[in-house]
Design a protein around this motif. Structure first.
Motif, PDB file in Angstrom:
ATOM      1  N   ALA A 149     -28.359  -2.467  17.717  1.00 37.76           N
ATOM      2  CA  ALA A 149     -28.236  -1.473  18.796  1.00 37.76           C
ATOM      3  C   ALA A 149     -27.013  -1.756  19.657  1.00 37.76           C
ATOM      4  O   ALA A 149     -26.288  -0.826  20.044  1.00 37.76           O
ATOM      5  CB  ALA A 149     -29.495  -1.478  19.653  1.00 37.76           C
ATOM      6  N   SER A 150     -26.747  -3.020  19.941  1.00 32.41           N
ATOM      7  CA  SER A 150     -25.574  -3.338  20.765  1.00 32.41           C
ATOM      8  C   SER A 150     -24.276  -3.037  20.014  1.00 32.41           C
ATOM      9  O   SER A 150     -23.283  -2.633  20.625  1.00 32.41           O
ATOM     10  CB  SER A 150     -25.616  -4.794  21.237  1.00 32.41           C
ATOM     11  OG  SER A 150     -25.505  -5.678  20.144  1.00 32.41           O
ATOM     12  N   ASP A 151     -24.278  -3.237  18.680  1.00 31.73           N
ATOM     13  CA  ASP A 151     -23.105  -2.854  17.882  1.00 31.73           C
ATOM     14  C   ASP A 151     -22.861  -1.347  17.971  1.00 31.73           C
ATOM     15  O   ASP A 151     -21.720  -0.890  18.111  1.00 31.73           O
ATOM     16  CB  ASP A 151     -23.293  -3.259  16.419  1.00 31.73           C
ATOM     17  CG  ASP A 151     -23.167  -4.763  16.199  1.00 31.73           C
ATOM     18  OD1 ASP A 151     -22.611  -5.455  17.076  1.00 31.73           O
ATOM     19  OD2 ASP A 151     -23.626  -5.239  15.135  1.00 31.73           O
ATOM     20  N   ALA A 152     -23.950  -0.577  17.909  1.00 34.76           N
ATOM     21  CA  ALA A 152     -23.823   0.881  18.015  1.00 34.76           C
ATOM     22  C   ALA A 152     -23.332   1.288  19.401  1.00 34.76           C
ATOM     23  O   ALA A 152     -22.478   2.177  19.525  1.00 34.76           O
ATOM     24  CB  ALA A 152     -25.163   1.547  17.710  1.00 34.76           C
ATOM     25  N   ASN A 153     -23.833   0.637  20.440  1.00 37.77           N
ATOM     26  CA  ASN A 153     -23.368   0.930  21.803  1.00 37.77           C
ATOM     27  C   ASN A 153     -21.892   0.611  21.956  1.00 37.77           C
ATOM     28  O   ASN A 153     -21.145   1.357  22.590  1.00 37.77           O
ATOM     29  CB  ASN A 153     -24.182   0.139  22.834  1.00 37.77           C
ATOM     30  CG  ASN A 153     -25.577   0.680  23.014  1.00 37.77           C
ATOM     31  OD1 ASN A 153     -25.853   1.825  22.675  1.00 37.77           O
ATOM     32  ND2 ASN A 153     -26.462  -0.151  23.527  1.00 37.77           N
ATOM     33  N   LEU A 154     -21.465  -0.500  21.384  1.00 33.29           N
ATOM     34  CA  LEU A 154     -20.056  -0.880  21.464  1.00 33.29           C
ATOM     35  C   LEU A 154     -19.182   0.134  20.726  1.00 33.29           C
ATOM     36  O   LEU A 154     -18.141   0.558  21.242  1.00 33.29           O
ATOM     37  CB  LEU A 154     -19.864  -2.289  20.884  1.00 33.29           C
ATOM     38  CG  LEU A 154     -18.431  -2.821  20.861  1.00 33.29           C
ATOM     39  CD1 LEU A 154     -17.850  -2.862  22.270  1.00 33.29           C
ATOM     40  CD2 LEU A 154     -18.396  -4.203  20.228  1.00 33.29           C
ATOM     41  N   ALA A 155     -19.618   0.544  19.538  1.00 33.14           N
ATOM     42  CA  ALA A 155     -18.853   1.549  18.783  1.00 33.14           C
ATOM     43  C   ALA A 155     -18.787   2.866  19.558  1.00 33.14           C
ATOM     44  O   ALA A 155     -17.725   3.510  19.621  1.00 33.14           O
ATOM     45  CB  ALA A 155     -19.485   1.771  17.406  1.00 33.14           C
ATOM     46  N   GLY A 156     -19.903   3.246  20.189  1.00 31.78           N
ATOM     47  CA  GLY A 156     -19.909   4.477  20.988  1.00 31.78           C
ATOM     48  C   GLY A 156     -18.980   4.378  22.185  1.00 31.78           C
ATOM     49  O   GLY A 156     -18.270   5.336  22.508  1.00 31.78           O
TER      50      GLY A 156
ATOM     51  N   VAL B 212     -16.287  -3.226  27.940  1.00 35.97           N
ATOM     52  CA  VAL B 212     -16.483  -4.621  28.320  1.00 35.97           C
ATOM     53  C   VAL B 212     -17.976  -4.932  28.444  1.00 35.97           C
ATOM     54  O   VAL B 212     -18.451  -5.971  27.972  1.00 35.97           O
ATOM     55  CB  VAL B 212     -15.735  -4.926  29.648  1.00 35.97           C
ATOM     56  CG1 VAL B 212     -16.089  -6.297  30.161  1.00 35.97           C
ATOM     57  CG2 VAL B 212     -14.239  -4.804  29.441  1.00 35.97           C
ATOM     58  N   VAL B 213     -18.722  -4.023  29.052  1.00 37.23           N
ATOM     59  CA  VAL B 213     -20.168  -4.218  29.195  1.00 37.23           C
ATOM     60  C   VAL B 213     -20.827  -4.237  27.819  1.00 37.23           C
ATOM     61  O   VAL B 213     -21.684  -5.087  27.538  1.00 37.23           O
ATOM     62  CB  VAL B 213     -20.778  -3.117  30.088  1.00 37.23           C
ATOM     63  CG1 VAL B 213     -22.287  -3.151  30.055  1.00 37.23           C
ATOM     64  CG2 VAL B 213     -20.270  -3.257  31.509  1.00 37.23           C
ATOM     65  N   ALA B 214     -20.442  -3.315  26.949  1.00 32.64           N
ATOM     66  CA  ALA B 214     -21.029  -3.259  25.608  1.00 32.64           C
ATOM     67  C   ALA B 214     -20.700  -4.525  24.821  1.00 32.64           C
ATOM     68  O   ALA B 214     -21.548  -5.038  24.073  1.00 32.64           O
ATOM     69  CB  ALA B 214     -20.534  -2.020  24.869  1.00 32.64           C
ATOM     70  N   GLU B 215     -19.481  -5.046  24.963  1.00 30.52           N
ATOM     71  CA  GLU B 215     -19.126  -6.292  24.283  1.00 30.52           C
ATOM     72  C   GLU B 215     -19.956  -7.460  24.808  1.00 30.52           C
ATOM     73  O   GLU B 215     -20.405  -8.317  24.035  1.00 30.52           O
ATOM     74  CB  GLU B 215     -17.636  -6.579  24.452  1.00 30.52           C
ATOM     75  CG  GLU B 215     -16.752  -5.684  23.607  1.00 30.52           C
ATOM     76  CD  GLU B 215     -15.267  -5.874  23.878  1.00 30.52           C
ATOM     77  OE1 GLU B 215     -14.907  -6.495  24.907  1.00 30.52           O
ATOM     78  OE2 GLU B 215     -14.465  -5.415  23.054  1.00 30.52           O
ATOM     79  N   ALA B 216     -20.170  -7.499  26.124  1.00 32.28           N
ATOM     80  CA  ALA B 216     -20.983  -8.570  26.707  1.00 32.28           C
ATOM     81  C   ALA B 216     -22.429  -8.466  26.220  1.00 32.28           C
ATOM     82  O   ALA B 216     -23.059  -9.491  25.891  1.00 32.28           O
ATOM     83  CB  ALA B 216     -20.923  -8.498  28.228  1.00 32.28           C
ATOM     84  N   GLN B 217     -22.963  -7.264  26.160  1.00 30.21           N
ATOM     85  CA  GLN B 217     -24.328  -7.076  25.662  1.00 30.21           C
ATOM     86  C   GLN B 217     -24.427  -7.491  24.195  1.00 30.21           C
ATOM     87  O   GLN B 217     -25.432  -8.066  23.767  1.00 30.21           O
ATOM     88  CB  GLN B 217     -24.756  -5.625  25.840  1.00 30.21           C
ATOM     89  CG  GLN B 217     -25.009  -5.238  27.279  1.00 30.21           C
ATOM     90  CD  GLN B 217     -25.260  -3.759  27.455  1.00 30.21           C
ATOM     91  OE1 GLN B 217     -24.971  -2.950  26.569  1.00 30.21           O
ATOM     92  NE2 GLN B 217     -25.798  -3.384  28.610  1.00 30.21           N
ATOM     93  N   ARG B 218     -23.392  -7.214  23.443  1.00 31.14           N
ATOM     94  CA  ARG B 218     -23.381  -7.591  22.019  1.00 31.14           C
ATOM     95  C   ARG B 218     -23.388  -9.111  21.868  1.00 31.14           C
ATOM     96  O   ARG B 218     -24.136  -9.661  21.049  1.00 31.14           O
ATOM     97  CB  ARG B 218     -22.156  -6.987  21.339  1.00 31.14           C
ATOM     98  CG  ARG B 218     -22.069  -7.297  19.862  1.00 31.14           C
ATOM     99  CD  ARG B 218     -20.891  -6.545  19.236  1.00 31.14           C
ATOM    100  NE  ARG B 218     -20.805  -6.829  17.832  1.00 31.14           N
ATOM    101  CZ  ARG B 218     -19.944  -7.693  17.302  1.00 31.14           C
ATOM    102  NH1 ARG B 218     -19.092  -8.340  18.073  1.00 31.14           N
ATOM    103  NH2 ARG B 218     -19.930  -7.911  16.010  1.00 31.14           N
ATOM    104  N   ARG B 219     -22.537  -9.792  22.673  1.00 36.38           N
ATOM    105  CA  ARG B 219     -22.515 -11.258  22.607  1.00 36.38           C
ATOM    106  C   ARG B 219     -23.876 -11.839  22.992  1.00 36.38           C
ATOM    107  O   ARG B 219     -24.366 -12.790  22.371  1.00 36.38           O
ATOM    108  CB  ARG B 219     -21.419 -11.821  23.514  1.00 36.38           C
ATOM    109  CG  ARG B 219     -20.016 -11.669  22.938  1.00 36.38           C
ATOM    110  CD  ARG B 219     -18.991 -12.475  23.720  1.00 36.38           C
ATOM    111  NE  ARG B 219     -18.969 -12.147  25.144  1.00 36.38           N
ATOM    112  CZ  ARG B 219     -18.236 -11.177  25.693  1.00 36.38           C
ATOM    113  NH1 ARG B 219     -17.465 -10.433  24.934  1.00 36.38           N
ATOM    114  NH2 ARG B 219     -18.272 -10.957  26.998  1.00 36.38           N
ATOM    115  N   ASP B 220     -24.502 -11.275  24.028  1.00 35.11           N
ATOM    116  CA  ASP B 220     -25.824 -11.732  24.447  1.00 35.11           C
ATOM    117  C   ASP B 220     -26.847 -11.512  23.331  1.00 35.11           C
ATOM    118  O   ASP B 220     -27.662 -12.400  23.040  1.00 35.11           O
ATOM    119  CB  ASP B 220     -26.251 -10.992  25.719  1.00 35.11           C
ATOM    120  CG  ASP B 220     -27.611 -11.436  26.219  1.00 35.11           C
ATOM    121  OD1 ASP B 220     -27.796 -12.663  26.420  1.00 35.11           O
ATOM    122  OD2 ASP B 220     -28.485 -10.565  26.409  1.00 35.11           O
ATOM    123  N   ALA B 221     -26.808 -10.351  22.698  1.00 35.17           N
ATOM    124  CA  ALA B 221     -27.754 -10.053  21.614  1.00 35.17           C
ATOM    125  C   ALA B 221     -27.532 -10.987  20.431  1.00 35.17           C
ATOM    126  O   ALA B 221     -28.500 -11.433  19.797  1.00 35.17           O
ATOM    127  CB  ALA B 221     -27.606  -8.592  21.180  1.00 35.17           C
TER     128      ALA B 221
END
Length: 167
Positions: A55-62, A2-11
């Motif tokens: 980077a946020s896409d990579a974090n979300l995938a991880g 959820v955090v990674a998805e939020a960071q991705r949307r922000d990015a």
């Protein structure tokens, strides 16, 4: 996740804003309203925002891979737990634990001792000098320390001739 998805949307939002600003400043630069260095700074902001999205896409995938790995580990532990579950062949009361938790036992090795509450087995050691005539099938009287006034009827079921320095 959820955090990674939020960071991705922000990015993504920052990238979109940086792209709009970069496009505007390129047009202003072409018209000579702003200097070339300001245009380059806005283009750098757009490049940086795109890198942040990557980077946020990579974090979300991880994070999703970690979730899948943890689910697999949990399922493996659940199966392992089923493999180490002790199942008694009959209902009974545990009287002794022959293996400590965490110790390794081999197939067929007793881990616990059970007794059937409907029957009582008494292990007795007799001095060899007093055991003359002891045989399977003989009646026995069992007196418990906890109930000395109420002897229990029994019989000799098995004899095991053992010897040590005391007997």
């Amino acid at each position: 996740v959820v955090v990674a998805e939020a960071q991705r949307r922000d990015a993504q939002a920052r990238r979109q804003l940086a792209a709009i600003n970069a496009k505007r400043y390129v047009e202003l630069g072409e018209q000579k309203f702003v200097s070339a260095s300001v245009v380059e700074a806005k283009q750098q902001e757009q490049t940086s925002a795109e890198a942040t999205v990557t980077a946020s896409d990579a974090n979300l995938a991880g994070a999703r891979q970690d979730t899948a790995r943890l689910r697999a580990e949990r399922e493996g532990l659940r199966q392992q737990r089923q493999n180490i579950r002790l199942v008694a062949p009959a209902d009974g009361v545990v009287t002794a634990r022959d293996a400590e938790p965490g110790s390794t036992v081999v197939a067929g090795q007793a881990a616990v001792r059970l007794i059937d509450p409907a029957s009582l087995w008494v292990k007795v050691r007799f001095d060899q000098g007093r055991s003359a005539g002891l045989a399977v099938g003989l009646p026995a009287e069992i007196v418990l320390r906890s109930r000395p006034a109420n002897p229990l009827a029994g019989k000799v079921v098995r004899l095991e001739l053992l010897s040590d320095s005391v007997t």
